[in-house]
Design a protein around this motif. Structure first.
Motif, PDB file in Angstrom:
ATOM      1  N   LYS A 166       0.863  -1.130  -0.124  1.00 56.04           N
ATOM      2  CA  LYS A 166      -0.282   0.101  -0.102  1.00 56.04           C
ATOM      3  C   LYS A 166       0.862   1.358   0.129  1.00 56.04           C
ATOM      4  N   LYS A 167       0.203   2.523  -0.403  1.00 55.10           N
ATOM      5  CA  LYS A 167       1.005   3.742  -0.374  1.00 55.10           C
ATOM      6  C   LYS A 167       2.418   3.768  -1.169  1.00 55.10           C
ATOM      7  N   TYR A 168       2.417   3.344  -2.146  1.00 56.25           N
ATOM      8  CA  TYR A 168       3.809   2.963  -2.841  1.00 56.25           C
ATOM      9  C   TYR A 168       3.534   3.724  -4.367  1.00 56.25           C
ATOM     10  N   THR A 169       4.625   3.820  -4.928  1.00 54.46           N
ATOM     11  CA  THR A 169       4.914   4.627  -6.371  1.00 54.46           C
ATOM     12  C   THR A 169       6.111   3.898  -6.839  1.00 54.46           C
ATOM     13  N   VAL A 170       5.968   3.642  -8.186  1.00 55.56           N
ATOM     14  CA  VAL A 170       7.399   3.051  -8.859  1.00 55.56           C
ATOM     15  C   VAL A 170       7.720   3.928 -10.090  1.00 55.56           C
ATOM     16  N   MET A 171       9.107   3.928 -10.032  1.00 49.95           N
ATOM     17  CA  MET A 171       9.845   5.017 -10.856  1.00 49.95           C
ATOM     18  C   MET A 171      11.034   4.281 -11.443  1.00 49.95           C
ATOM     19  N   ASP A 172      11.199   4.789 -12.729  1.00 49.27           N
ATOM     20  CA  ASP A 172      12.580   4.382 -13.189  1.00 49.27           C
ATOM     21  C   ASP A 172      13.612   5.110 -12.811  1.00 49.27           C
ATOM     22  N   ILE A 173      14.793   4.510 -13.050  1.00 48.07           N
ATOM     23  CA  ILE A 173      16.118   5.203 -12.401  1.00 48.07           C
ATOM     24  C   ILE A 173      16.400   6.629 -13.177  1.00 48.07           C
ATOM     25  N   LYS A 174      15.456   6.935 -14.206  1.00 48.28           N
ATOM     26  CA  LYS A 174      15.935   8.333 -14.794  1.00 48.28           C
ATOM     27  C   LYS A 174      14.971   9.160 -14.333  1.00 48.28           C
ATOM     28  N   SER A 175      13.835   8.825 -13.929  1.00 48.52           N
ATOM     29  CA  SER A 175      12.829   9.596 -13.479  1.00 48.52           C
ATOM     30  C   SER A 175      12.710   9.914 -11.777  1.00 48.52           C
ATOM     31  N   PHE A 176      13.528   9.222 -10.949  1.00 49.45           N
ATOM     32  CA  PHE A 176      13.837   9.316  -9.714  1.00 49.45           C
ATOM     33  C   PHE A 176      14.381  10.659  -9.371  1.00 49.45           C
ATOM     34  N   ASP A 177      13.588  11.233  -8.345  1.00 53.18           N
ATOM     35  CA  ASP A 177      14.542  12.510  -7.943  1.00 53.18           C
ATOM     36  C   ASP A 177      15.703  12.265  -7.046  1.00 53.18           C
ATOM     37  N   TYR A 178      17.001  12.488  -7.266  1.00 50.91           N
ATOM     38  CA  TYR A 178      18.006  12.407  -6.481  1.00 50.91           C
ATOM     39  C   TYR A 178      18.237  13.279  -5.931  1.00 50.91           C
ATOM     40  N   SER A 179      17.686  14.429  -5.975  1.00 53.33           N
ATOM     41  CA  SER A 179      18.128  15.764  -5.293  1.00 53.33           C
ATOM     42  C   SER A 179      17.346  15.799  -3.884  1.00 53.33           C
ATOM     43  N   LYS A 180      16.283  14.835  -3.727  1.00 51.95           N
ATOM     44  CA  LYS A 180      15.601  14.914  -2.387  1.00 51.95           C
ATOM     45  C   LYS A 180      16.470  13.924  -1.273  1.00 51.95           C
ATOM     46  N   LYS A 181      16.169  14.472  -0.184  1.00 52.16           N
ATOM     47  CA  LYS A 181      16.810  13.728   1.099  1.00 52.16           C
ATOM     48  C   LYS A 181      15.505  12.922   1.445  1.00 52.16           C
ATOM     49  N   TYR A 182      15.741  11.453   1.644  1.00 53.97           N
ATOM     50  CA  TYR A 182      14.622  10.510   1.763  1.00 53.97           C
ATOM     51  C   TYR A 182      14.938  10.056   3.369  1.00 53.97           C
ATOM     52  N   ASP A 183      14.009   9.672   3.960  1.00 52.58           N
ATOM     53  CA  ASP A 183      14.281   8.974   5.402  1.00 52.58           C
ATOM     54  C   ASP A 183      14.928   7.880   5.374  1.00 52.58           C
ATOM     55  N   ILE A 184      14.669   6.995   4.576  1.00 47.28           N
ATOM     56  CA  ILE A 184      15.459   5.513   4.244  1.00 47.28           C
ATOM     57  C   ILE A 184      15.546   4.960   3.072  1.00 47.28           C
ATOM     58  N   ILE A 185      16.623   4.717   2.604  1.00 43.88           N
ATOM     59  CA  ILE A 185      16.909   4.240   1.239  1.00 43.88           C
ATOM     60  C   ILE A 185      17.725   2.673   1.554  1.00 43.88           C
ATOM     61  N   ILE A 186      16.990   1.691   0.905  1.00 44.22           N
ATOM     62  CA  ILE A 186      17.464   0.459   0.860  1.00 44.22           C
ATOM     63  C   ILE A 186      17.932   0.107  -0.480  1.00 44.22           C
ATOM     64  N   ASN A 187      19.088  -0.641  -0.541  1.00 45.05           N
ATOM     65  CA  ASN A 187      19.595  -1.093  -1.733  1.00 45.05           C
ATOM     66  C   ASN A 187      19.481  -2.649  -2.090  1.00 45.05           C
ATOM     67  N   GLY A 188      18.277  -3.078  -2.884  1.00 45.28           N
ATOM     68  CA  GLY A 188      18.288  -4.340  -3.194  1.00 45.28           C
ATOM     69  C   GLY A 188      18.713  -4.877  -4.627  1.00 45.28           C
ATOM     70  N   SER A 189      19.355  -3.831  -5.283  1.00 47.66           N
ATOM     71  CA  SER A 189      19.711  -4.126  -6.721  1.00 47.66           C
ATOM     72  C   SER A 189      21.074  -4.318  -6.782  1.00 47.66           C
ATOM     73  N   SER A 190      21.477  -4.376  -7.986  1.00 47.76           N
ATOM     74  CA  SER A 190      22.975  -4.500  -8.316  1.00 47.76           C
ATOM     75  C   SER A 190      24.012  -3.753  -8.449  1.00 47.76           C
ATOM     76  N   ALA A 191      23.507  -2.437  -7.682  1.00 49.26           N
ATOM     77  CA  ALA A 191      24.173  -1.187  -7.579  1.00 49.26           C
ATOM     78  C   ALA A 191      25.166  -1.465  -6.690  1.00 49.26           C
ATOM     79  N   GLY A 192      26.606  -1.264  -7.271  1.00 54.52           N
ATOM     80  CA  GLY A 192      27.741  -1.582  -6.238  1.00 54.52           C
ATOM     81  C   GLY A 192      28.232  -2.844  -6.858  1.00 54.52           C
ATOM     82  N   ILE A 193      27.490  -3.688  -7.550  1.00 45.21           N
ATOM     83  CA  ILE A 193      28.323  -5.117  -7.688  1.00 45.21           C
ATOM     84  C   ILE A 193      29.151  -4.670  -9.152  1.00 45.21           C
ATOM     85  N   SER A 194      30.115  -5.289  -9.390  1.00 44.32           N
ATOM     86  CA  SER A 194      30.850  -5.181 -10.507  1.00 44.32           C
ATOM     87  C   SER A 194      30.213  -5.024 -11.895  1.00 44.32           C
ATOM     88  N   GLY A 195      30.492  -4.029 -12.362  1.00 49.05           N
ATOM     89  CA  GLY A 195      29.528  -4.134 -13.753  1.00 49.05           C
ATOM     90  C   GLY A 195      28.061  -3.420 -13.577  1.00 49.05           C
TER      91      GLY A 195
END
Length: 263
Positions: A166-195
Motif C-alpha cells: 500500500k501507499k507506494y509508487t514506482v519510478m525508473d532510474i531516470k525519473s527518480f528525484d536524486y536531489s531529495k533527501k529521503y528517510d530510508i534508502i534500501i539497496n536491493g539492486s545490483s548497484a555496487g556490484i562489479s559491472g
C-alpha cells in the motif's frame, strides 16, 4: 553425532556461509561441517538425493535457485510460501521442508540498528528476488510512502501488487528525484556490484545496502550521504543463525558483533 549441512547455488565461490556456520558449530560444541556445492539446474535432483543419502540435517539455497527449489520440496513454512522463495531447507525423516530465514535477518538488522519504519518515506532500489523478503516485511509497517526504483517500471508494479503493498509508487532510474533527501534508502539492486549501475548523490537519514563487504564500505554506501549507513552482513549472519536453529531444533544466545568479528 556428526551433522552435515550445505549450500547450493551458482556461483558460490565468494560465500562466507561455511565460515558463519562453522562458527556456530564451534560456539555450540557440535561435531559437524558445512560445505558448498555449486550446481547446475539439471543437477538439483541429484544433489538433493545425495543430501538425503548422506543424512544431511539441512541445507541453504542461494541464487539462482531460491524459487526453483520449491518444486523439489514436500512442505513449506508459511513465510516461505507467502514470499515465494526458500533459502533454508530442513531434512526430517526423509522429507524436505522449506523456510525463508532472510526475513528474520532483515528484522534483526532493523532491530540491531534501531531503525523504525513507521511514518517514514522509504526508497527501495530494485524489484528482483533480493527484495521479496524485504517487501514482505515492509508491508507490515505503517510507513508514510514507499518508492520502488527499478530499471523496468512494470516489474516494480508487479512485485508491489503481488505482496499487496500500500501507499507506494514506482519510478525508473531516470525519473527518480536524486536531489531529495529521503528517510530510508534500501539497496536491493545490483548497484555496487562489479559491472552494476552505481547510483550517485543519494541523500538519506538511513541507508541500508543488502550487499556487504567485510573489509570496507560497499560501493553503494560510499555514494550515499547519510547519517546512519550499514550493509547486509548482519542480515546474512541473522538468516544463517535462524537456519542453524531450525536444523538443530534449538535456539542459542547470539552476539552479532562477536560473530562478525570472527569472520
Amino acid at each position: 553425532m556428526y551433522k552435515n549441512f550445505g549450500l547450493i547455488g551458482k556461483p558460490i565461490s565468494h560465500s562466507i556461509s561455511p565460515k558463519i556456520h562453522n562458527i556456530f558449530l564451534y560456539l555450540n560444541r557440535l561435531n559437524g561441517g558445512y560445505c558448498c556445492f555449486e550446481v547446475e539446474d539439471s543437477q538439483l535432483a541429484d544433489i538433493i538425493d545425495l543430501f538425503k543419502k548422506m543424512h544431511f540435517a539441512g541445507f541453504n539455497v542461494t541464487l539462482p535457485y531460491k524459487e526453483i527449489i520449491i518444486d523439489f520440496l514436500d512442505d513449506l513454512d508459511s513465510d516461505a510460501e507467502k514470499i515465494g522463495a526458500v533459502n533454508t531447507v530442513k531434512i526430517k525423516d526423509g522429507k524436505l521442508i522449506g523456510y525463508n530465514t532472510d526475513i528474520f535477518g532483515i528484522r534483526e538488522t532493523f532491530k540491531f540498528y534501531n531503525v523504525g519504519l513507521g511514518g517514514k518515506v522509504i526508497v527501495v532500489l530494485g524489484a528482483g528476488g533480493a527484495v521479496r523478503g524485504l517487501l514482505y516485511e515492509l508491508k507490515n509497517h505503517d510507513y508514510e510512502k514507499l518508492i520502488i526504483v527499478n530499471r523496468t517500471v512494470e516489474k516494480g508494479f508487479l512485485i508491489a501488487e503481488e505482496f499487496g503493498i500500500k501507499k507506494y509508487t514506482v519510478m525508473d532510474i531516470k525519473s527518480f528525484d536524486y536531489s531529495k533527501k529521503y528517510d530510508i534508502i534500501i539497496n536491493g539492486s545490483s548497484a555496487g556490484i562489479s559491472g552494476g549501475v552505481v547510483l550517485w548523490d543519494l541523500k538519506a537519514d538511513v541507508a541500508f545496502d543488502m550487499q556487504y563487504d567485510l573489509d570496507k564500505k560497499t560501493i553503494f554506501l560510499e555514494k550515499v550521504d547519510c547519517k546512519k549507513g550499514f550493509d547486509g552482513i548482519l542480515m546474512l549472519v541473522g538468516q544463517a543463525y535462524k537456519a542453524f536453529c531450525i536444523w538443530n531444533d534449538f535456539d542459542f544466545a547470539i552476539d552479532y558483533n562477536e560473530v562478525i568479528k570472527m569472520l
